[in-house]
Write an enzyme that holds these catalytic residues in place. Structure first.
Site, PDB file in Angstrom:
ATOM      1  N   PHE A  26     -19.502  17.647  -3.924  1.00 34.61           N
ATOM      2  CA  PHE A  26     -18.114  18.018  -3.681  1.00 34.61           C
ATOM      3  C   PHE A  26     -17.208  16.893  -4.171  1.00 34.61           C
ATOM      4  CE2 PHE A  26     -21.073  19.370  -0.385  1.00 34.61           C
ATOM      5  CZ  PHE A  26     -20.982  20.749  -0.470  1.00 34.61           C
ATOM      6  N   SER A  59     -21.713  11.423  -6.598  1.00 34.48           N
ATOM      7  CA  SER A  59     -20.846  10.241  -6.662  1.00 34.48           C
ATOM      8  C   SER A  59     -21.635   8.970  -6.931  1.00 34.48           C
ATOM      9  CB  SER A  59     -20.011  10.104  -5.383  1.00 34.48           C
ATOM     10  OG  SER A  59     -20.823  10.230  -4.236  1.00 34.48           O
ATOM     11  N   HIS A 150     -17.916  14.288   9.008  1.00 39.38           N
ATOM     12  CA  HIS A 150     -16.507  14.621   9.170  1.00 39.38           C
ATOM     13  C   HIS A 150     -16.107  14.868  10.617  1.00 39.38           C
ATOM     14  CE1 HIS A 150     -16.405  15.902   4.687  1.00 39.38           C
ATOM     15  NE2 HIS A 150     -16.038  14.649   4.841  1.00 39.38           N
ATOM     16  N   ASP A 176     -11.973  12.823   1.283  1.00 40.21           N
ATOM     17  CA  ASP A 176     -11.622  13.930   2.185  1.00 40.21           C
ATOM     18  C   ASP A 176     -10.507  13.549   3.158  1.00 40.21           C
ATOM     19  OD1 ASP A 176     -13.695  15.642   1.050  1.00 40.21           O
ATOM     20  OD2 ASP A 176     -15.108  14.355   2.115  1.00 40.21           O
TER      21      ASP A 176
HETATM   22 MG    MG Z   1     -16.587  14.198   0.531  1.00 37.64          MG
END
Ligand code: MG
Length: 217
Positions: A26, A59, A150, A176
């Site tokens: 993502f 990433s 999260h 995020d």
């Molecule tokens: Mg993320």
């Protein structure tokens, strides 16, 4: 957004770009470019960057490429059991990542990604919970990229565990971050971004939901 105080990183070479594009994850392209530029700005030869939340390694290819380029190392940390929203029945669940015991298992995908990208010599994989590693970590860090759980609990622990290890002049990069609740979950904004600003980190770049925060030297 213009890079401002960040050094512009070159694009990934074609083969690594293909690996990064094809691995699940993502991270929109503009955010990946900003992440590489943050690495190009803050990583020093012999330095170390830490990534919290490896998932399948998208990433880590971007950060690892910059680490290799400057002669630094990347340590990528993940328990590889998936975050809350990746569990069965949740929005980001991917059934192809469930192991034979019924639990999420993303470590083999990360290792395959790093092998395909030829980055196993630069990226050190740690399969563990972020607070557990933070509890014994002592190396000053050029850059910390927080892209982990999260929930408030996880974001708070990631800030408490890793922000103190960012060296003066180094950077805390948070993914995020959504100041408007209509755009996404609030934990990275409330429990990472705002506390960092309150502690003296300075925002030097924003791209999408990515924020680059520098600890004053
Ligand atoms: Mg993320």
């Amino acid at each position: 957004m213009p890079l401002g105080r960040l050094t512009s990183a070159p694009p990934l070479p074609a083969e690594r770009a293909r690996v990064a594009d094809e691995v699940r994850g993502f991270l929109p392209g503009a955010e990946a470019d900003a992440l590489r530029s943050a690495a190009a700005t803050y990583l020093r030869p012999g330095g170390v960057a830490v990534e919290i939340g490896s998932y399948c390694g998208k990433s880590a290819v971007h950060l690892g490429h910059e680490a290799e380029r400057v002669g630094a190392r990347l340590v990528t940390i993940d328990h590889h059991r998936g975050s809350e929203e990746q569990q069965a029945g949740w929005e980001y669940h991917d059934a192809s990542l469930v192991g034979p015991d019924g639990r999420m298992e993303t470590l083999p995908f990360l290792r395959e990604t790093l092998a395909l990208a030829d980055l196993e010599g630069t990226v050190d994989v740690v399969a563990a919970r972020s607070p557990h590693v933070a509890s014994w970590w002592s190396t000053p860090l050029d850059l910390v990229f927080v892209d982990g759980g999260h929930t408030d609990e996880h974001a708070t622990a990631d800030y408490a565990g890793w922000a103190p290890h960012v060296r003066p002049g180094g950077a805390l990069v948070v993914h995020d971050v959504f100041p408007d609740p209509a755009d996404g979950g609030q934990a990275p904004y409330q429990c990472l971004y705002l506390p960092a600003l309150a502690d003296g980190f300075v925002e030097v770049h924003a791209e999408g939901s990515l924020r680059v925060l520098e600890r004053p030297a």
